[in-house]
Design an enzyme around this catalytic site. Structure first.
Site, PDB file in Angstrom:
ATOM      1  N   ASP A 189       0.850  -1.192   0.000  1.00  8.98           N
ATOM      2  CA  ASP A 189       0.000   0.000   0.000  1.00  8.98           C
ATOM      3  C   ASP A 189       0.884   1.240   0.000  1.00  8.98           C
ATOM      4  O   ASP A 189       1.571   1.527   0.983  1.00  8.98           O
ATOM      5  CB  ASP A 189      -0.894  -0.011   1.237  1.00  8.98           C
ATOM      6  CG  ASP A 189      -1.895   1.129   1.264  1.00  8.98           C
ATOM      7  OD1 ASP A 189      -1.819   2.011   0.378  1.00  8.98           O
ATOM      8  OD2 ASP A 189      -2.748   1.146   2.171  1.00  8.98           O
ATOM      9  N   HIS A 191      -0.215   4.316  -0.163  1.00  6.42           N
ATOM     10  CA  HIS A 191      -0.878   5.358   0.629  1.00  6.42           C
ATOM     11  C   HIS A 191      -1.107   6.671  -0.122  1.00  6.42           C
ATOM     12  O   HIS A 191      -1.195   7.731   0.502  1.00  6.42           O
ATOM     13  CB  HIS A 191      -0.087   5.645   1.904  1.00  6.42           C
ATOM     14  CG  HIS A 191       0.206   4.429   2.729  1.00  6.42           C
ATOM     15  ND1 HIS A 191      -0.788   3.702   3.353  1.00  6.42           N
ATOM     16  CD2 HIS A 191       1.376   3.793   3.007  1.00  6.42           C
ATOM     17  CE1 HIS A 191      -0.238   2.680   4.003  1.00  6.42           C
ATOM     18  NE2 HIS A 191       1.064   2.704   3.800  1.00  6.42           N
ATOM     19  N   GLU A 216      -1.324  -0.978  -4.120  1.00  6.16           N
ATOM     20  CA  GLU A 216      -2.470  -0.138  -3.764  1.00  6.16           C
ATOM     21  C   GLU A 216      -2.102   1.339  -3.732  1.00  6.16           C
ATOM     22  O   GLU A 216      -1.077   1.718  -3.165  1.00  6.16           O
ATOM     23  CB  GLU A 216      -3.004  -0.566  -2.394  1.00  6.16           C
ATOM     24  CG  GLU A 216      -4.163   0.280  -1.878  1.00  6.16           C
ATOM     25  CD  GLU A 216      -4.678  -0.222  -0.549  1.00  6.16           C
ATOM     26  OE1 GLU A 216      -5.285   0.579   0.192  1.00  6.16           O
ATOM     27  OE2 GLU A 216      -4.502  -1.414  -0.240  1.00  6.16           O
ATOM     28  N   GLU A 242     -10.158   3.630  -2.061  1.00  4.60           N
ATOM     29  CA  GLU A 242     -10.521   4.078  -0.718  1.00  4.60           C
ATOM     30  C   GLU A 242     -10.758   5.580  -0.645  1.00  4.60           C
ATOM     31  O   GLU A 242     -11.430   6.059   0.269  1.00  4.60           O
ATOM     32  CB  GLU A 242      -9.454   3.682   0.291  1.00  4.60           C
ATOM     33  CG  GLU A 242      -8.152   4.438   0.142  1.00  4.60           C
ATOM     34  CD  GLU A 242      -7.145   4.072   1.225  1.00  4.60           C
ATOM     35  OE1 GLU A 242      -7.061   4.800   2.227  1.00  4.60           O
ATOM     36  OE2 GLU A 242      -6.455   3.060   1.057  1.00  4.60           O
ATOM     37  N   ASP A 265     -14.650   1.738   0.392  1.00  3.41           N
ATOM     38  CA  ASP A 265     -14.792   1.574   1.835  1.00  3.41           C
ATOM     39  C   ASP A 265     -16.253   1.747   2.193  1.00  3.41           C
ATOM     40  O   ASP A 265     -16.844   2.804   1.932  1.00  3.41           O
ATOM     41  CB  ASP A 265     -13.923   2.591   2.580  1.00  3.41           C
ATOM     42  CG  ASP A 265     -13.852   2.326   4.074  1.00  3.41           C
ATOM     43  OD1 ASP A 265     -14.917   2.125   4.690  1.00  3.41           O
ATOM     44  OD2 ASP A 265     -12.735   2.331   4.619  1.00  3.41           O
ATOM     45  N   HIS A 292     -11.683  -1.732   1.268  1.00  4.39           N
ATOM     46  CA  HIS A 292     -10.792  -1.069   2.213  1.00  4.39           C
ATOM     47  C   HIS A 292     -11.436  -1.174   3.587  1.00  4.39           C
ATOM     48  O   HIS A 292     -12.595  -0.818   3.774  1.00  4.39           O
ATOM     49  CB  HIS A 292     -10.638   0.397   1.798  1.00  4.39           C
ATOM     50  CG  HIS A 292      -9.805   1.229   2.710  1.00  4.39           C
ATOM     51  ND1 HIS A 292     -10.338   2.184   3.563  1.00  4.39           N
ATOM     52  CD2 HIS A 292      -8.465   1.267   2.909  1.00  4.39           C
ATOM     53  CE1 HIS A 292      -9.372   2.782   4.223  1.00  4.39           C
ATOM     54  NE2 HIS A 292      -8.222   2.246   3.859  1.00  4.39           N
TER      55      HIS A 292
END
Length: 378
Positions: A189, A191, A216, A242, A265, A292
């Site tokens: 991830d 971010h 991700e 997300e 999410d 997510h």
């Protein structure tokens, strides 16, 4: 069965604050949910109180109707806080609707298409190999995890030459692969810290030789054409979602061919009602959904029911943080969460006695500073 009361509770999951929501009907049936902490977290209780006054007295067994009403009660599209609050109300009402009929929520969605839900453990860092092996071994022994998600950054992203960041990632992932069983899976991830497509492609190239489960959010989410570009250049599965809020945003992403795996999410997009629409759009584009879910047991329970009834579900993020207010959370066995067909609603209990004292923790997102004094994404 009318919506009669809404209560919020200030709690925590791990080191993050969490607002819990209970909606009660005039017949005494209760529904529960938790709010995604976009922040400012303490803005949620008054916002939820405001929304509750608009829906007081409505039929609690009509979550989709209430969801649409709340979306239409605002002149402009809802953003992060509004949709998170609407999601909390939506999820609590789905819990009530299923309890009113004495069935699990997934039975209201057409029934289960699978008997259990595969999960991966969200670790979110890139620990040294010995520490990582201790962690993955423990999680495998306790819960049967065979899939994990790590950070791709071994150095300070904003103070290190990016070529070195990518090279370190490639070497690290090779060591991770060699130190674990060949059939275990590792995702990474990023971010959403990067905004240059070239750098996202470099991360993917570093990971490719060792076949990650997915990469991700290797890019900021705002510019959809960039996602189309990097997916065409990456040799690894690309995952994102997300940071997207609505079915329309997912339609734009998927129509542009911008991802291999969609990651909405359920506590961000407006609840289960909107999550089902997003899954249908993804299914029409042959894209699996891997929600997510770095949240607590209520969010996990909602995701379990979504996953149980969704054809194109892939794998669920899971963060094993115990909390005092949920004595019977969904816990993995052999890397899966079993369904609870004998339990109505979400299938978990909430210990309200444990909620009598606020268990709140203050948390603020850190904004990195580059060597020249400018700020960066984190």
């Amino acid at each position: 069965m009318r919506i009669d009361a809404l209560h919020t509770y200030l709690q925590r999951v791990g080191d993050r604050p969490r607002v819990l929501v209970k909606i009660t009907t005039d017949s005494g049936v209760e529904g529960w949910s938790e709010v995604y902490n976009h922040g400012p977290d303490l803005a949620y209780p008054p916002l939820l109180d405001y929304l509750f006054e608009q829906i007081r007295g409505m039929d609690a067994r009509r979550p989709s109707h209430v969801n649409q009403f709340l979306l239409q009660s605002s002149r402009f599209p809802q953003g992060a806080l509004g949709l998170a609050a609407i999601a909390a109300i939506d999820l609590a009402l789905w819990d009530i609707a299923a309890k009113a009929l004495g069935v699990p929520v997934y039975q209201l969605l057409g029934g289960a298409v699978r008997d259990r839900v595969r999960v991966y453990a969200g670790l979110y860092t890139a620990p040294d190999l010995a520490e990582l092996r201790d962690t993955t071994s423990e999680l495998h022994q306790r819960f049967g995890f065979t899939a994990f998600k790590l950070s791709p950054y071994r150095s300070d992203l904003h103070r290190t030459r990016f070529g070195r960041v990518a090279r370190e990632l490639g070497s690290y992932f090779g060591e991770v692969r060699d130190a674990h069983p060949a059939d275990w899976e590792f995702a990474f991830d990023a971010h959403a810290c990067l905004w240059q497509p070239r750098q996202a492609v470099e991360l993917g190239a570093a990971l490719a030789p060792n076949e990650p489960l997915f990469l991700e959010e290797p890019l900021r989410p705002e510019h959809i054409p960039a996602w189309s570009r990097i997916r065409g250049e990456l040799a690894v599965p690309l995952a994102t979602g997300e940071s997207l809020y609505s079915p329309h945003e997912f339609l734009s992403l998927l129509s542009a061919g911008g991802t291999d795996i969609a990651q909405p999410d359920i506590c961000v997009v407006g609840g289960l009602t909107q999550m089902l629409k997003i899954a249908a759009i993804a299914d029409a584009h042959y894209v699996p959904v891997a929600p997510h879910n770095p949240l607590g047991p209520l969010a996990t329970a909602a995701n379990v029911h979504f996953a149980a009834a969704t054809i194109n579900f892939g794998i669920l993020e899971y963060k094993p943080d115990a909390v005092p207010w949920c004595p019977d959370p969904y816990l993995p066995a052999d890397g899966y969460l079993d369904l609870r067909p004998e339990r109505p609603g979400w299938g978990i209990e909430i210990d309200e006695a444990a909620l009598r004292t606020d268990d709140w923790v203050s948390w603020k997102r850190r904004v990195p500073v580059r060597p020249d004094g400018s700020t960066a994404w984190m």
